[in-house]
Design an enzyme around this catalytic site. Structure first.
Site, PDB file in Angstrom:
ATOM      1  N   ALA A 289      23.680  53.863 -20.291  1.00 21.39           N
ATOM      2  CA  ALA A 289      24.311  53.811 -18.976  1.00 21.39           C
ATOM      3  C   ALA A 289      25.737  53.315 -19.094  1.00 21.39           C
ATOM      4  CB  ALA A 289      23.521  52.883 -18.065  1.00 21.39           C
TER       5      ALA A 289
ATOM      6  N   GLU B 112      23.957  36.293 -29.714  1.00 18.89           N
ATOM      7  CA  GLU B 112      24.721  35.779 -30.850  1.00 18.89           C
ATOM      8  C   GLU B 112      26.197  36.149 -30.770  1.00 18.89           C
ATOM      9  OE1 GLU B 112      25.844  33.843 -33.342  1.00 18.89           O
ATOM     10  OE2 GLU B 112      23.880  33.966 -34.310  1.00 18.89           O
TER      11      GLU B 112
ATOM     12  N   VAL C 138      29.706  34.275 -29.150  1.00 16.29           N
ATOM     13  CA  VAL C 138      30.653  33.385 -29.826  1.00 16.29           C
ATOM     14  C   VAL C 138      30.853  33.893 -31.246  1.00 16.29           C
ATOM     15  CG1 VAL C 138      31.118  31.021 -30.549  1.00 16.29           C
ATOM     16  CG2 VAL C 138      29.739  31.436 -28.502  1.00 16.29           C
TER      17      VAL C 138
ATOM     18  N   ALA D  15      31.850  36.748 -32.446  1.00 17.87           N
ATOM     19  CA  ALA D  15      31.419  38.143 -32.703  1.00 17.87           C
ATOM     20  C   ALA D  15      30.183  38.168 -33.597  1.00 17.87           C
ATOM     21  CB  ALA D  15      32.576  38.956 -33.278  1.00 17.87           C
TER      22      ALA D  15
ATOM     23  N   ASP E 161      38.118  31.951 -21.851  1.00 15.22           N
ATOM     24  CA  ASP E 161      37.158  32.573 -22.763  1.00 15.22           C
ATOM     25  C   ASP E 161      36.613  31.538 -23.761  1.00 15.22           C
ATOM     26  OD1 ASP E 161      35.926  35.010 -23.726  1.00 15.22           O
ATOM     27  OD2 ASP E 161      37.130  34.649 -25.535  1.00 15.22           O
TER      28      ASP E 161
ATOM     29  N   LYS F  88      32.814  29.947 -24.411  1.00 17.13           N
ATOM     30  CA  LYS F  88      32.166  29.910 -25.727  1.00 17.13           C
ATOM     31  C   LYS F  88      31.719  28.491 -26.076  1.00 17.13           C
ATOM     32  CE  LYS F  88      34.528  33.929 -27.622  1.00 17.13           C
ATOM     33  NZ  LYS F  88      35.764  34.403 -28.246  1.00 17.13           N
TER      34      LYS F  88
END
Ligand code: ADP
Ligand code: ASP
Ligand code: MG
Length: 812
Positions: free
Chosen positions: A503, A604, A607, A609, A676, A680
């Site tokens: 989607a 996971e 934070v 990547a 951001d 995190k």
């Protein structure tokens, strides 16, 4: 001698009738051939009768359609003109009588059982008339003369002894080699009145079985449209496959629980005479089919098959204590038996406080009335509770004689259901230990059958069904990685990754059979329109087992769906940070709901990547360590900016590059404000066991407030005005051999994010490009904290992190 029965599915079209012809031609003679009405004809006849009774003149159109269908077949099957005309005359004669009957019903608005039965009988009479002309050397026999029924308690029952004697008498004349005796199935006559009756829906199997038993046939062949008795209903479970052998008992259990392949009463006559049955496919006559006999050889699977009755109502008779009430069970069964109501499921609690009975919905109201009347006095006195009726349920039966010798089948069964969020309303295990049946809500039938089938029959591989939401950089990359990896996962890990939904914000495609992750773009563009409610309904409505919703969006709305997904047994893997960083109550509730339903909520990549940060923190905490301090550079974007800034590249330019190279959010101020990083830090601290909200984090801005209050366009226009200030400070840092790092810190209940400078001895000093670094100080990692470092942004590594979360759900 053999008896061959061809069902309606085998005589529906001219092509299939020609297959029947060649199967009969190849059979050793003498042979008895029993035939059903053309597929769908019995339904059409009963429908026409019902329309006529309702006074609807369109019953005539229905009869016309039947006429056209039968005469059309004659045209296609019989070439000789004289033979064709004579056959058509016989068909017209039958149709004439049928029309008269229906006209009578229409005029009188009255459809008695007697007339209904006679109308229903025309299906077999018509089909057998056609077959008699098509089959070589066939003699058409009239079952009205040798299949006899009696009325018993208002129900039509077989007059078994008389039927057996009459069959033996009749067939003596047709036992010569080379004979093909053709018999229309399903129809009979009443011993006393001589009127036409039927053996019940699916009754042609019964006709064939009665003839086979009376003549001591060597084999009864049931020819249908599937390759045998399948491990589950092939219309529901695409991966079902034919069972080699079944015992009569197993076949009986499966048929009683809805496996439509044989009409259940048909098993008994051949079982008594020890005559084997073979289920065969008219459309694939070479397939070995399924052999049903007394002792079946079984494979290694602990169960033989699964079946379900999708139309279950549960009646519960209960009392605070039934110990003092005598004969409850006997009164229940007598009352229902007298009314001819069949009970296919019984479950009684050992403390004798209640008994639950499964009946079909057509019988439910009547059963409720009868039981309420039976216990009226006790209910009025209060010694029993009113009889309860629950509708909209489904019974699933897991059948196999191997279960007797194997332990752990029930454990595996119920844990499979539990893992998939299917709750069980009632359970029964037969004394023979070859059937475990259980009742669930109807909406879970397909899913229950799927997960059981998968875990008992297809355990050579595991299937994980994914809904991927968001096909921007991360989502698209993930699909690409799945496409590249799926063959290897199947080969080396026995894991099938099936993408059942994709989607994007306004469109979606959903397909249980799987969507090719290499070629979904065009399909998605032509997908169904979606809004958030529709997305939720589609995902939940598919009711698919072992499923994971993968959120590769940054959408607030999508994050609001997770709770509903958990409630429906769907795991969530989120690259989207919104949920895990939302207010603590929401975060906690989501984790708790997922746990309660036995599904996973993994994020996971929220934070660092793909870096294993959250998993590591979880592992530390789970093994009893305590996280004392976290210090980290968590913004790939800010790190990129402060590593790129130089005498040649001013601050405003670094921000622009971060945006262009896809490191920053579309509005880079989300990064520049530290928002951001705040999110995190909140997520990490929560996972480390601290109850913290975004408001608890102190942020020191390094850009004036007005840059955050204007439009994005103005922001870009004003940004170069900061360049000179940054350049002056950069020169100072360079002189001191220091670097800027945007650091998030948690220690002693304090949470901060700020732009700091670090000297060349600090572990944050060497941190290239957009990399992230995190130092975790714990009770065990005290003097020398644990350090995790690497790419902290980028579509490839983020998608890989999402993929790793998906793999951990597959638990391989
Ligand atoms: P016929 O017209 O040959 O009597 P039926 O429609 O009565 O055929 O029965 C065959 C159908 O039963 C199959 O087409 C299949 O869809 C359905 N069916 C349900 N459960 C099973 C099962 N376990 N194995 C095989 N077929 C099944
Ligand atoms: N024609 C009947 C029915 O549809 C009997 C049968 O097919 O076995 O029920
Ligand atoms: Mg049938």
């Amino acid at each position: 001698m053999k008896v061959l029965k061809f069902g309606g599915t085998s005589v529906g079209t001219a092509e299939s009738i020609l297959s029947v012809k060649s199967i009969v031609a190849a059979a050793e003679k003498p042979v008895v051939v029993v035939v059903s009405a053309l597929g769908g004809v019995t339904d059409a006849l009963l429908e026409a009768a019902a329309r006529a009774e309702a006074g609807e003149p369109d019953y005539r159109a229905r009869l016309d359609a039947l006429r056209t269908r039968h005469l059309g077949l004659v045209d296609r099957l019989v070439a000789d003109k004289a033979e064709k005309d004579s056959l058509k005359d016989r068909i017209e004669a039958l149709l004439g009588r049928l029309c008269d009957l229906c006209r009578g019903v229409f005029l009188l608005r009255d459809l008695s059982e007697r007339v209904r039965d006679e109308i229903a009988s025309f299906g077999e009479r018509l089909s057998a008339t056609i077959l008699a002309s098509v089959l070589d050397d066939a003699v058409l026999l009239d079952p009205l003369r040798f299949i006899k029924t009696v009325q018993h308690g208002g129900r039509t029952e077989l007059d078994s002894e008389l039927t057996a004697t009459l069959i033996q008498g009749t067939f003596q004349a047709y036992a010569a080699p080379g004979t093909v005796a053709l018999v229309p199935g399903f129809i009979a006559t009443d011993t006393e009145s001589g009127r036409i009756t039927t053996l019940g829906r699916g009754g042609s199997d019964y006709t064939a079985s009665l003839i086979a038993a009376a003549l001591d046939a060597e084999l009864l062949e049931i020819w249908t449209d599937v390759d045998g008795f399948m491990t589950a209903d092939p219309r529901i479970i695409q991966t079902s496959y034919p069972i080699d052998e079944l015992s009569y008992a197993e076949a009986m259990e499966l048929c009683n629980f809805g496996a439509k392949v044989i009409y259940p009463p048909s098993l008994y006559p051949v079982f008594r005479k020890d005559i084997p049955i073979r289920i065969l496919n008219t459309f694939n006559p070479g397939a070995p089919g399924t052999l049903i006999q007394r002792e079946a050889r079984h494979g290694s699977a602990p169960i033989a098959g699964i079946a379900s009755i999708g139309d279950t109502c549960l009646l519960t008779v209960s009392a605070p204590s039934m110990v003092d009430i005598i004969g409850v069970d006997s009164r229940i069964f007598s009352a229902l038996a007298a009314a001819g109501i069949s009970i296919f499921f019984v479950c009684q609690s050992s403390s004798e406080t209640g008994i639950s009975l499964g009946v079909r919905s057509a019988d439910a109201e009547r059963a409720l009335e009868l039981l309420s009347a039976t216990f009226a006095r006790e209910i009025a006195e209060g010694s029993m509770h009113p009889v309860a009726l629950e509708r909209g349920l489904s019974t699933v039966a897991v059948v196999g004689e191997n279960m007797r010798h194997k332990t752990g089948v029930a454990g595996k069964l119920f844990s499979t259901l539990g893992r998939n969020g299917i709750s069980i309303i009632a359970i029964a295990q037969g004394e023979t230990k070859s059937n475990i049946s259980f009742v669930v809500e109807q909406q879970f039938t397909r899913k229950a059958l799927n997960v059981i089938h998968d875990s008992f029959f297809l355990s050579e591989y595991q299937e994980l069904n994914l809904f991927v939401c968001g096909v921007g950089t991360v989502g698209a990359k993930l699909l690409e990685q799945i496409a590249g990896q799926s063959e290897k996962l199947m080969k080396e890990r026995n894991l099938k990754i099936n993408i059942v939904g994709i989607a994007r914000s306004t469109k979606g495609i959903f397909d249980r059979a799987g969507i090719d992750p290499k070629n979904y773009r065009d399909r998605l563009e032509n997908g169904i329109p979606l809004d958030i409610d529709k997305l939720r309904d589609e995902v939940i409505g598919m009711n698919i087992f072992n499923s994971v919703f993968v959120d590769c969006t940054a959408s607030f709305e999508v994050a609001t769906l997770y709770e509903a997904f958990f409630n429906h047994g769907i795991s969530v893997v989120a690259a989207n940070k919104v949920a895990a960083s939302s207010d603590y109550g929401t975060y906690h509730k989501l984790k708790e709901t997922a746990m309660r339903h036995g599904v996973k909520f993994l994020f996971e990549t929220n934070v660092g990547a793909g870096l294993p940060i959250i998993n590591t923190i979880n592992d530390l905490c789970n093994s009893g360590d305590r996280i004392e301090k976290i210090e980290a550079v968590l913004s790939g974007t800010l790190n990129f900016i402060f590593n790129t800034i130089s005498a040649d590249v001013p601050f405003s330019e670094t921000v622009r590059r971060a945006k262009e190279e896809g490191y920053s959010e579309p509005d880079p101020r989300i990064d520049l404000s530290g928002k951001d990083v705040i999110r995190k830090l909140v997520i990490l601290s929560r996972e480390a066991g601290y109850k913290v909200n975004q408001e608890d984090v102190q942020a020191e801005p390094f850009i004036p407030k007005e840059f955050f209050e204007c439009s994005l366009e103005e922001f870009w226009a004003k940004l170069p005005s900061l360049d000179a200030g940054f350049e002056a400070r950069r020169k100072e840092l360079e002189a001191r051999d220091e670097r800027w790092r945007y650091v998030a810190k948690m220690e002693d209940g304090k949470y901060t994010v700020s732009l700091r400078t670090v000297g060349n001895h600090h572990s944050f000093y060497v941190l290239d490009g957009s990399n992230n670094i995190i130092l975790i100080t714990t009770e065990r990692y005290h003097k020398h904290p644990m350090l995790i470092q690497g790419y902290g942004a980028g579509a490839g590594v983020t998608a890989a992190g999402v993929f790793a979360d998906i793999m951990s759900i597959a638990n391989i």
